[in-house]
Design an enzyme around this catalytic site. Structure first.
Site, PDB file in Angstrom:
ATOM      1  N   THR A  70       0.750  -1.290  -0.273  1.00 15.66           N
ATOM      2  CA  THR A  70       0.070   0.068  -0.052  1.00 15.66           C
ATOM      3  C   THR A  70       0.870   1.250  -0.015  1.00 15.66           C
ATOM      4  OG1 THR A  70      -0.103  -0.042   2.385  1.00 15.66           O
ATOM      5  CG2 THR A  70      -1.907  -1.030   1.167  1.00 15.66           C
ATOM      6  N   GLU A 150      -4.070   4.717   2.853  1.00 14.79           N
ATOM      7  CA  GLU A 150      -3.028   3.890   2.042  1.00 14.79           C
ATOM      8  C   GLU A 150      -3.694   3.404   0.813  1.00 14.79           C
ATOM      9  OE1 GLU A 150      -1.958   0.410   4.437  1.00 14.79           O
ATOM     10  OE2 GLU A 150      -3.112   1.116   5.905  1.00 14.79           O
TER      11      GLU A 150
HETATM   12  P1  ADP Z   1       5.036   0.774   3.710  1.00 18.60           P
HETATM   13  O1  ADP Z   1       4.637   0.156   4.930  1.00 18.60           O
HETATM   14  O2  ADP Z   1       6.138   1.525   3.628  1.00 18.60           O
HETATM   15  O3  ADP Z   1       3.718   1.459   3.086  1.00 18.60           O
HETATM   16  P2  ADP Z   1       4.474  -1.508   1.956  1.00 18.60           P
HETATM   17  O4  ADP Z   1       4.889  -2.645   2.368  1.00 18.60           O
HETATM   18  O5  ADP Z   1       2.932  -0.979   2.073  1.00 18.60           O
HETATM   19  O6  ADP Z   1       5.304  -0.383   2.700  1.00 18.60           O
HETATM   20  O7  ADP Z   1       4.820  -1.231   0.510  1.00 18.60           O
HETATM   21  C1  ADP Z   1       4.413   0.099  -0.155  1.00 18.60           C
HETATM   22  C2  ADP Z   1       5.325   0.123  -1.306  1.00 18.60           C
HETATM   23  O8  ADP Z   1       5.199  -0.449  -2.205  1.00 18.60           O
HETATM   24  C3  ADP Z   1       5.038   1.590  -1.805  1.00 18.60           C
HETATM   25  O9  ADP Z   1       5.035   2.887  -1.326  1.00 18.60           O
HETATM   26  C4  ADP Z   1       5.378   1.497  -3.334  1.00 18.60           C
HETATM   27  O10 ADP Z   1       6.697   2.088  -3.617  1.00 18.60           O
HETATM   28  C5  ADP Z   1       5.704  -0.133  -3.413  1.00 18.60           C
HETATM   29  N1  ADP Z   1       4.493  -0.590  -4.387  1.00 18.60           N
HETATM   30  C6  ADP Z   1       4.758  -1.463  -5.126  1.00 18.60           C
HETATM   31  N2  ADP Z   1       3.659  -2.019  -5.883  1.00 18.60           N
HETATM   32  C7  ADP Z   1       2.497  -1.372  -5.408  1.00 18.60           C
HETATM   33  C8  ADP Z   1       1.180  -1.584  -5.653  1.00 18.60           C
HETATM   34  N3  ADP Z   1       0.575  -2.397  -6.564  1.00 18.60           N
HETATM   35  N4  ADP Z   1       0.320  -0.610  -4.902  1.00 18.60           N
HETATM   36  C9  ADP Z   1       1.067   0.180  -4.040  1.00 18.60           C
HETATM   37  N5  ADP Z   1       2.388   0.304  -3.714  1.00 18.60           N
HETATM   38  C10 ADP Z   1       3.209  -0.488  -4.278  1.00 18.60           C
HETATM   39  N1  RBF Z   2      -7.025  -2.594   7.819  1.00 12.75           N
HETATM   40  C1  RBF Z   2      -8.050  -3.006   9.026  1.00 12.75           C
HETATM   41  O1  RBF Z   2      -7.560  -3.189  10.315  1.00 12.75           O
HETATM   42  N2  RBF Z   2      -9.167  -3.272   8.649  1.00 12.75           N
HETATM   43  C2  RBF Z   2      -9.860  -3.114   7.488  1.00 12.75           C
HETATM   44  O2  RBF Z   2     -11.030  -3.509   7.181  1.00 12.75           O
HETATM   45  C3  RBF Z   2      -8.755  -3.056   6.435  1.00 12.75           C
HETATM   46  N3  RBF Z   2      -9.316  -2.856   5.002  1.00 12.75           N
HETATM   47  C4  RBF Z   2      -8.324  -2.477   4.090  1.00 12.75           C
HETATM   48  C5  RBF Z   2      -8.814  -2.394   2.812  1.00 12.75           C
HETATM   49  C6  RBF Z   2      -7.806  -2.301   1.797  1.00 12.75           C
HETATM   50  C7  RBF Z   2      -8.309  -2.101   0.404  1.00 12.75           C
HETATM   51  C8  RBF Z   2      -6.483  -1.764   1.998  1.00 12.75           C
HETATM   52  C9  RBF Z   2      -5.767  -1.456   1.004  1.00 12.75           C
HETATM   53  C10 RBF Z   2      -6.176  -1.793   3.611  1.00 12.75           C
HETATM   54  C11 RBF Z   2      -6.977  -2.105   4.430  1.00 12.75           C
HETATM   55  N4  RBF Z   2      -6.601  -2.274   5.889  1.00 12.75           N
HETATM   56  C12 RBF Z   2      -7.613  -2.672   6.839  1.00 12.75           C
HETATM   57  C13 RBF Z   2      -5.315  -1.878   6.223  1.00 12.75           C
HETATM   58  C14 RBF Z   2      -4.513  -3.062   6.353  1.00 12.75           C
HETATM   59  O3  RBF Z   2      -4.177  -3.253   7.827  1.00 12.75           O
HETATM   60  C15 RBF Z   2      -2.712  -2.769   5.977  1.00 12.75           C
HETATM   61  O4  RBF Z   2      -2.744  -2.223   4.642  1.00 12.75           O
HETATM   62  C16 RBF Z   2      -2.006  -3.715   6.396  1.00 12.75           C
HETATM   63  O5  RBF Z   2      -0.745  -3.216   6.403  1.00 12.75           O
HETATM   64  C17 RBF Z   2      -2.101  -4.932   5.489  1.00 12.75           C
HETATM   65  O6  RBF Z   2      -1.331  -5.919   6.007  1.00 12.75           O
HETATM   66 MG    MG Z   3       1.805   0.838   3.130  1.00 11.77          MG
END
Ligand code: ADP
Ligand code: RBF
Ligand code: MG
Length: 236
Positions: A70, A150
């Site tokens: 995300t 996110e």
């Molecule tokens: P963080 O905790 O830093 O947000 P994540 O594990 O959520 O780490 O990874 C997020 C990062 O992954 C984004 O900031 C982006 O650079 C990269 N990324 C790669 N593919 C995707 C995708 N399909 N959607 C969102 N972020 C992506």
């Molecule tokens: N986190 C929650 O605690 N509850 C949710 O219902 C929830 N829904 C999500 C739906 C989407 C489409 C996304 C992208 C994230 C959501 N998250 C939710 C956040 C999630 O906990 C976070 O992205 C974690 O880092 C996934 O491992």
């Molecule tokens: Mg993230």
């Protein structure tokens, strides 16, 4: 046929004949949910809503390893005046990214044809548009104390894009955020969210004019700004 499939078939068979009642079948860890959100005429007020920012580091919980990276954006009342008033939950819509030329998914330097590049708006705009799902809130599963925004972009990227400018056109609300007894259940629900977003956006009034596939005005997603012009060294 497993019981959950049979239930889904029955639900779809007996549904009233309108688009809102097409169901995503329940999985082993999820319940049946509507697969299409919103009317066929397109987003309803207050949508579409705009949001923008540079991608920042998130909580570092390894969402990427779970297959759901995300891209986090700052939650900033000055940049996004409506954000404090919008309810927490899961939203869907379109995202644009202005990837640098060095990024493997950059529209003009990559062989990436699965994104929707903005050639119609000029080769210099440098933006690519993708469908997205996003969560705004406190992530009750993790009990966060700060509100986050996110975005999971519905595209496979070959490299990260931290620091890149991202713009969002949020077209609708999918569901409230929830707590879950197990991480697997959260992941399964997010996968359903992705299907809901794809299906819901795959209609003429929800798809973007800029992609040549729809009617919705997405010009804001690819509009040049003074900053973008400076970075690209291009006069518009
Ligand atoms: P963080 O905790 O830093 O947000 P994540 O594990 O959520 O780490 O990874 C997020 C990062 O992954 C984004 O900031 C982006 O650079 C990269 N990324 C790669 N593919 C995707 C995708 N399909 N959607 C969102 N972020 C992506
Ligand atoms: N986190 C929650 O605690 N509850 C949710 O219902 C929830 N829904 C999500 C739906 C989407 C489409 C996304 C992208 C994230 C959501 N998250 C939710 C956040 C999630 O906990 C976070 O992205 C974690 O880092 C996934 O491992
Ligand atoms: Mg993230």
């Amino acid at each position: 046929m497993p019981l959950h499939r049979l239930l889904a078939t029955l639900l779809n068979f007996y549904r009233p004949r309108n688009a809102w009642c097409v169901y995503h079948p329940p999985g082993p860890l999820s319940t049946a949910r509507p697969l299409i959100i919103g009317p066929s005429t397109g987003p309803e007020a207050p949508y579409p809503l705009q949001m923008e920012g540079k991608v920042i580091s998130g909580f570092g919980r390894g969402s990427k390893e779970l297959g759901i990276p995300t891209a986090n954006l700052p939650v900033d009342d000055n940049l996004t005046p409506w954000i404090a008033d919008i309810k927490s939950g899961v939203y869907f819509g379109w995202a644009s990214l202005r990837l640098p030329p060095s990024h493997p998914n950059h529209p003009t330097t990559s062989s990436d044809t699965t994104s929707t590049t903005t050639t119609a708006l000029g080769a210099h705009s440098g933006f690519s548009i993708y469908p997205m799902v996003m969560s705004i809130g406190y992530n009750p599963f993790y009990n966060n104390t700060v509100r986050s925004a996110e975005v999971h972009v519905l595209h496979e990227f070959e490299a990260d894009f931290y620091g890149v400018e991202m713009r969002l056109l949020m077209t609708g609300f999918i569901r409230e955020e929830k707590n879950y007894p197990k991480l697997e259940e959260l992941i399964e629900d997010i996968k359903v969210d992705c299907d809901v977003a794809r299906k819901s956006l795959d209609r003429e009034a929800w798809a973007l004019r800029e992609t040549g596939k729809g009617m919705l005005d997405g010009s804001w997603l690819v509009r040049e700004t003074a900053e973008a012009e400076q970075d690209c060294g291009v006069k518009i």
